[in-house]
Design a protein around this motif. Structure first.
Motif, PDB file in Angstrom:
ATOM      1  N   THR A  54      -4.463  13.035  -0.145  1.00  0.00           N
ATOM      2  CA  THR A  54      -4.003  12.198  -1.247  1.00  0.00           C
ATOM      3  C   THR A  54      -5.140  11.271  -1.689  1.00  0.00           C
ATOM      4  OG1 THR A  54      -3.224  10.289   0.042  1.00  0.00           O
ATOM      5  CG2 THR A  54      -1.719  12.174  -0.154  1.00  0.00           C
ATOM      6  N   LYS A 104      -6.170   7.223  -3.106  1.00  0.00           N
ATOM      7  CA  LYS A 104      -5.890   5.913  -2.515  1.00  0.00           C
ATOM      8  C   LYS A 104      -4.471   5.430  -2.802  1.00  0.00           C
ATOM      9  CE  LYS A 104      -9.415   3.813  -4.362  1.00  0.00           C
ATOM     10  NZ  LYS A 104     -10.382   2.702  -4.666  1.00  0.00           N
ATOM     11  N   ASP A 105      -3.850   6.001  -3.833  1.00  0.00           N
ATOM     12  CA  ASP A 105      -2.474   5.615  -4.183  1.00  0.00           C
ATOM     13  C   ASP A 105      -1.465   6.587  -3.602  1.00  0.00           C
ATOM     14  OD1 ASP A 105      -3.357   3.426  -5.713  1.00  0.00           O
ATOM     15  OD2 ASP A 105      -3.764   4.747  -7.419  1.00  0.00           O
ATOM     16  N   TYR A 106      -1.913   7.443  -2.694  1.00  0.00           N
ATOM     17  CA  TYR A 106      -1.071   8.421  -1.998  1.00  0.00           C
ATOM     18  C   TYR A 106      -0.502   9.467  -2.942  1.00  0.00           C
ATOM     19  CZ  TYR A 106      -1.407   5.335   2.027  1.00  0.00           C
ATOM     20  OH  TYR A 106      -1.876   4.589   3.078  1.00  0.00           O
ATOM     21  N   ILE A 108       3.542  10.982  -5.820  1.00  0.00           N
ATOM     22  CA  ILE A 108       3.408  10.119  -4.644  1.00  0.00           C
ATOM     23  C   ILE A 108       4.120  10.789  -3.487  1.00  0.00           C
ATOM     24  CG2 ILE A 108       3.951   7.865  -3.681  1.00  0.00           C
ATOM     25  CD1 ILE A 108       3.761   6.714  -6.487  1.00  0.00           C
ATOM     26  N   LEU A 109       3.427  10.923  -2.370  1.00  0.00           N
ATOM     27  CA  LEU A 109       3.905  11.759  -1.266  1.00  0.00           C
ATOM     28  C   LEU A 109       5.267  11.312  -0.738  1.00  0.00           C
ATOM     29  CD1 LEU A 109       3.143  14.163   0.517  1.00  0.00           C
ATOM     30  CD2 LEU A 109       2.047  12.558   2.094  1.00  0.00           C
ATOM     31  N   LYS A 110       5.459  10.002  -0.565  1.00  0.00           N
ATOM     32  CA  LYS A 110       6.714   9.536   0.050  1.00  0.00           C
ATOM     33  C   LYS A 110       7.920   9.821  -0.835  1.00  0.00           C
ATOM     34  CE  LYS A 110       6.893   4.774  -1.665  1.00  0.00           C
ATOM     35  NZ  LYS A 110       7.026   3.348  -1.272  1.00  0.00           N
ATOM     36  N   SER A 136       8.346   4.660   6.363  1.00  0.00           N
ATOM     37  CA  SER A 136       7.239   5.218   5.594  1.00  0.00           C
ATOM     38  C   SER A 136       6.265   4.124   5.156  1.00  0.00           C
ATOM     39  CB  SER A 136       7.779   5.969   4.375  1.00  0.00           C
ATOM     40  OG  SER A 136       6.724   6.434   3.564  1.00  0.00           O
ATOM     41  N   ARG A 150       2.254   3.653   6.065  1.00  0.00           N
ATOM     42  CA  ARG A 150       1.201   3.454   5.060  1.00  0.00           C
ATOM     43  C   ARG A 150       0.293   2.283   5.431  1.00  0.00           C
ATOM     44  NH1 ARG A 150       3.372   3.970  -1.062  1.00  0.00           N
ATOM     45  NH2 ARG A 150       1.201   3.319  -1.338  1.00  0.00           N
ATOM     46  N   SER A 160      -3.818   2.363   6.420  1.00  0.00           N
ATOM     47  CA  SER A 160      -4.852   1.551   5.782  1.00  0.00           C
ATOM     48  C   SER A 160      -5.779   0.920   6.805  1.00  0.00           C
ATOM     49  CB  SER A 160      -4.204   0.458   4.921  1.00  0.00           C
ATOM     50  OG  SER A 160      -3.415   1.042   3.899  1.00  0.00           O
ATOM     51  N   PHE A 193      -6.502   9.584   1.647  1.00  0.00           N
ATOM     52  CA  PHE A 193      -5.915   9.722   2.994  1.00  0.00           C
ATOM     53  C   PHE A 193      -5.592  11.186   3.253  1.00  0.00           C
ATOM     54  CE2 PHE A 193      -4.909   5.512   1.402  1.00  0.00           C
ATOM     55  CZ  PHE A 193      -5.271   4.699   2.462  1.00  0.00           C
TER      56      PHE A 193
END
Length: 468
Positions: free
Chosen positions: A348, A350-352, A376-378, A390, A394, A398, A434
């Motif tokens: 992903t 930086k904003d996932y 967004i993954l979540k 979740s 995150r 970080s 990430f």
């Protein structure tokens, strides 16, 4: 403002910054008036001057910031003194006076001069002997023979011995000194220009020869007229290959009669066809040992004094190619590890937001890259009720790596057990995104639950047996 005098004058002038200044000079025997940075010529010297005479003053030259250093040798002390005064009135000339050749050599041991002015007839040694001894010691300072002896044979001998100029100091003093000043400046400018050219050429040659690239300069007949050290080394084993490369790779830049054009020179270039400039081709050169060297060959052209020249730069890219191959192999290896890994992997930003997933991620979660990329993954794989967990994960990501067991959601909405780990992607010390790795542990949890149930039943059975 000018005084009413034939020999002395307060000259009003402006320098190069337009600042008004005054100077009192003797104008009887000179026709040059010195000013800072700008030399002015006056046509009314020796005449009664008035303010209207300013109209006849015109700028004729720019003075160098460094003063011209003159060594004047003459056994006539009074003449030395007069010559020094006249020359130094120019402002840009400084004179050192000595009365013998012996004293001249002594001072030359400790100081360098821009020009040497010498008389011919002197008591100990004459000017020609002085000049010959200077040349014998390797002293190349411009030499002016300034003498009252105007014989042609002396002039010829002086010039043949390497004198810059032979001058007669007889006649009108103002004309003689004006000519001497002009000659001193000419000689100095010539010497300084030559020295600058030598220094420039020396710097150019140093840069040229220090280049790790081979540089070749060809004339309009296709002949190599200049090459640096690297080129000479390369040409020892690759001259034929480089020549063939020109014929093979650059022929499309000319007409179909390329071979003839090479023989005649760069005729197309002189007509303005510069499409050849900037073209780069890759070439493999073989050494005597059989080892291959990969080079890039480029070509450009320029004109000098109406003649066309071609410049070819041959760059050894063998190591660069080897590094490229290693990088390509490394990328292929990483790509294989990513795509064929049995565990689900997702990258992903930086904003996932999802950038990339592997085949196992599609197999386990049911998402194709087209369906999940940019999301967004979540929001797509975290089941309801696990949002707080979740968010905690995150925050841990970080700060560094994290691993845990949890539940995640498939594309069809079903929830299953996973073991997950992840961490930040770092490039040049900065977080660019990430990665997360997921392992489906549903079967493991099922087996674990079955074992726990079996153990519980076994313990209950043991308790009943003990009671009996």
């Amino acid at each position: 403002m000018f005084e009413d005098s034939r020999s002395l004058a307060n000259i009003t002038y402006c320098d190069s910054e337009l600042k008004v200044s005054f100077v009192k000079i003797n104008v009887k025997n000179i026709n040059y008036i010195p000013f800072p940075k700008v030399v002015w010529h006056c046509n009314v010297l020796g005449e009664r001057m008035s303010e209207t005479a300013l109209s006849s003053i015109n700028p004729i030259a720019i003075i160098s910031t460094s003063r011209i250093q003159v060594l004047h040798v003459d056994d006539d002390i009074s003449f030395l003194s007069m010559a020094k005064q006249c020359l130094e009135l120019e402002g840009d000339i400084q004179v050192e006076s000595v009365n013998s050749v012996k004293n001249a050599f002594e001072i030359l041991k400790i100081k360098k001069y821009d020009i040497i002015v010498s008389d011919y007839y002197m008591a100990e040694k004459d000017g020609l002997e002085f000049l010959k001894e200077l040349k014998a010691t390797g002293n190349s300072t411009p030499f002016i023979l300034f003498t009252g002896q105007g014989r042609d044979e002396v002039a010829i001998k002086a010039l043949n011995s390497g004198a810059f100029r032979y001058m007669n100091k007889g006649g009108a003093p103002d004309a003689a000194y004006a000519e001497l000043v002009s000659c001193v400046r000419q000689a100095t400018n010539h010497t300084r220009t030559q020295e600058m050219l030598k220094q420039s050429e020396k710097r150019f040659r140093a840069i040229f020869d220090s280049s790790i690239d081979a540089i070749l300069v060809l004339n309009d007949a296709g002949e190599i007229v200049f090459s640096n050290k690297t080129a000479k080394i390369m040409l020892d084993y690759a001259k034929d290959e480089i020549t063939k490369a020109f014929k093979k790779h650059f022929n499309k830049q000319f007409t179909a009669t390329y071979e003839q054009n090479m023989l005649e020179g760069f005729k197309q270039l002189s007509d303005g066809n510069l499409s050849m400039t900037g073209k780069i081709v890759e070439l493999a050169l073989k050494r005597d040992s059989g080892e291959a060297t990969i080079v890039e060959l480029s070509f450009s052209a320029f004109t000098e004094n109406g003649q066309w020249y071609g410049v070819s730069i041959v760059r050894d890219v063998t190591e660069h190619k080897r590094q490229d191959q290693l990088l390509e192999q490394s990328q292929q290896t990483l790509k294989a590890l990513f795509s064929r890994n049995p565990e689900a992997i997702v990258f992903t930003d930086k904003d996932y937001r999802v950038i990339e997933i592997n085949h196992s991620f599609t197999k386990i979660f049911g998402f194709t890259l087209e369906k999940i990329k940019g999301k967004i993954l979540k929001e797509v794989i975290v089941p309801d009720g696990y949002e707080e967990e979740s968010e905690m994960i995150r925050k841990l990501l970080s700060d560094g790596h994290v691993s845990c067991c949890t539940l995640r959601k498939r594309f069809d909405g079903s929830v299953f057990n996973v073991a997950m780990s992840g961490g930040p992607l770092m490039v040049n010390g900065k977080v660019t995104g990430f990665f997360m790795v997921y392992l489906d542990i549903s079967n493991l949890i099922t087996v674990q639950n079955a074992l726990e149930n079996a153990l519980a039943k076994a313990e209950l059975l043991n308790e009943k047996i003990l009671v009996l």
